[in-house]
Design a protein around this motif. Structure first.
Motif, PDB file in Angstrom:
ATOM      1  N   GLU A   3       8.429   5.491   1.460  1.00 43.31           N
ATOM      2  CA  GLU A   3       7.687   4.232   1.460  1.00 43.31           C
ATOM      3  C   GLU A   3       7.774   3.525   2.808  1.00 43.31           C
ATOM      4  O   GLU A   3       6.808   2.905   3.265  1.00 43.31           O
ATOM      5  N   ALA A   4       8.926   3.633   3.484  1.00 45.96           N
ATOM      6  CA  ALA A   4       9.048   3.038   4.819  1.00 45.96           C
ATOM      7  C   ALA A   4       8.129   3.756   5.803  1.00 45.96           C
ATOM      8  O   ALA A   4       7.469   3.123   6.647  1.00 45.96           O
ATOM      9  N   PRO A   7      -2.323  11.980  -4.377  1.00 48.03           N
ATOM     10  CA  PRO A   7      -2.486  13.391  -4.028  1.00 48.03           C
ATOM     11  C   PRO A   7      -3.190  13.621  -2.698  1.00 48.03           C
ATOM     12  O   PRO A   7      -2.890  14.587  -1.999  1.00 48.03           O
ATOM     13  N   VAL A   8      -4.151  12.759  -2.343  1.00 50.23           N
ATOM     14  CA  VAL A   8      -4.833  12.921  -1.063  1.00 50.23           C
ATOM     15  C   VAL A   8      -3.866  12.636   0.084  1.00 50.23           C
ATOM     16  O   VAL A   8      -3.752  13.416   1.041  1.00 50.23           O
ATOM     17  N   LEU A   9      -3.134  11.538  -0.014  1.00 53.06           N
ATOM     18  CA  LEU A   9      -2.199  11.189   1.048  1.00 53.06           C
ATOM     19  C   LEU A   9      -1.074  12.219   1.158  1.00 53.06           C
ATOM     20  O   LEU A   9      -0.560  12.478   2.249  1.00 53.06           O
ATOM     21  N   LEU A  16       0.836  -1.211   0.000  1.00 58.38           N
ATOM     22  CA  LEU A  16       0.000   0.000   0.000  1.00 58.38           C
ATOM     23  C   LEU A  16       0.865   1.253   0.000  1.00 58.38           C
ATOM     24  O   LEU A  16       0.556   2.236  -0.682  1.00 58.38           O
ATOM     25  N   ALA A  17       1.968   1.226   0.751  1.00 59.82           N
ATOM     26  CA  ALA A  17       2.870   2.379   0.787  1.00 59.82           C
ATOM     27  C   ALA A  17       3.453   2.670  -0.579  1.00 59.82           C
ATOM     28  O   ALA A  17       3.531   3.833  -1.003  1.00 59.82           O
ATOM     29  N   GLU A  18       3.868   1.634  -1.291  1.00 55.50           N
ATOM     30  CA  GLU A  18       4.407   1.824  -2.643  1.00 55.50           C
ATOM     31  C   GLU A  18       3.335   2.383  -3.571  1.00 55.50           C
ATOM     32  O   GLU A  18       3.590   3.303  -4.350  1.00 55.50           O
ATOM     33  N   ILE A  38      -6.659   0.296  -1.324  1.00 55.30           N
ATOM     34  CA  ILE A  38      -6.339  -0.829  -2.189  1.00 55.30           C
ATOM     35  C   ILE A  38      -5.127  -0.417  -3.014  1.00 55.30           C
ATOM     36  O   ILE A  38      -5.040   0.730  -3.470  1.00 55.30           O
ATOM     37  N   GLY A  39      -4.175  -1.324  -3.170  1.00 58.70           N
ATOM     38  CA  GLY A  39      -2.973  -0.989  -3.925  1.00 58.70           C
ATOM     39  C   GLY A  39      -2.292  -2.226  -4.481  1.00 58.70           C
ATOM     40  O   GLY A  39      -2.471  -3.332  -3.964  1.00 58.70           O
ATOM     41  N   VAL A  40      -1.517  -2.020  -5.527  1.00 60.35           N
ATOM     42  CA  VAL A  40      -0.809  -3.094  -6.205  1.00 60.35           C
ATOM     43  C   VAL A  40       0.652  -2.691  -6.363  1.00 60.35           C
ATOM     44  O   VAL A  40       0.948  -1.532  -6.689  1.00 60.35           O
TER      45      VAL A  40
END
Length: 204
Positions: free
Chosen positions: A43-44, A28-30, A20-22, A133-135
């Motif tokens: 990312e960490a 833009p929201v985060l 999710l971090a990647e 959700i993230g890939v």
């Protein structure tokens, strides 16, 4: 690539959070909720933030799904059950030290303001909420996001429940529309982001 989607184990929370971090590193929201800081490994930092956000929801009130390529986590989706969440306050308080470490006191207040703005847009009707959700970059374009959505929506449909999410990009909205979500109202108040609420009614 052969992808398997299943619920995450407790030990897989960090790997799911890392994916999710990647995926959200340039969201833009985060970026407004937790701006980048000079010299940090973003990312960490975001991985620690997402892990804390998952754990801030009681296990019985969340669903964290992972997409696996072999034994490697390449996708993740974090859902929250319809509110209220029994034990939610205790679960959140346990994560406060980690959230403050990642956000700082000033950042935590800024994040709360933005999250309240997002929360006010949520419908009053009970619903499952797709928080993230993230890939992973190496697995994008392979249909992993769609598989994660299908897996969760089968479960939600089995419960006869509605679903809700916010989307900050037109590309993501196309994916959600293909899975039955309809566009709602824009969520205002962000400087550079323009998230849109999306709703999916229960499927009989």
């Amino acid at each position: 690539m052969s992808i398997t989607v299943r619920p995450a184990s407790r030990s897989e929370v960090p790997a799911a959070a890392a994916v999710l971090a990647e995926a959200f590193a340039t969201d833009p929201v985060l970026a407004e909720i937790r701006p980048s800081r000079p010299g940090e490994q973003r990312e960490a930092v975001l991985g620690a933030l997402f892990a804390a956000l998952v754990r801030a929801v009681p296990e019985h009130a969340r669903a964290l799904d992972v997409a696996l390529d072999g034994d490697r986590v390449v996708g993740a989706a974090f859902w929250q059950a319809p509110r209220p969440h029994a034990g939610g306050t205790v679960a959140f308080l346990r994560q406060v030290p980690e959230l403050l470490r990642v956000l700082g006191v000033g950042g935590a207040f800024r994040a709360l303001r933005h999250l309240r703005r997002m929360d006010r847009a949520r419908p009053d009707a009970p619903h499952w909420y797709l928080a993230e959700i993230g890939v992973a970059a190496a697995a994008r374009g392979q249909g992993v996001g769609g598989l994660l959505l299908e897996h969760a929506l089968r479960r939600i449909d089995g419960l006869g429940a509605d679903a809700y999410l916010e989307s900050s990009t037109p590309q993501n909205r196309r994916l959600y529309r293909r899975h039955g979500f309809g566009d709602g109202a824009p969520i205002t108040g962000f400087r550079a982001a323009a998230p849109v609420s999306m709703w999916r009614p229960a499927v009989a």
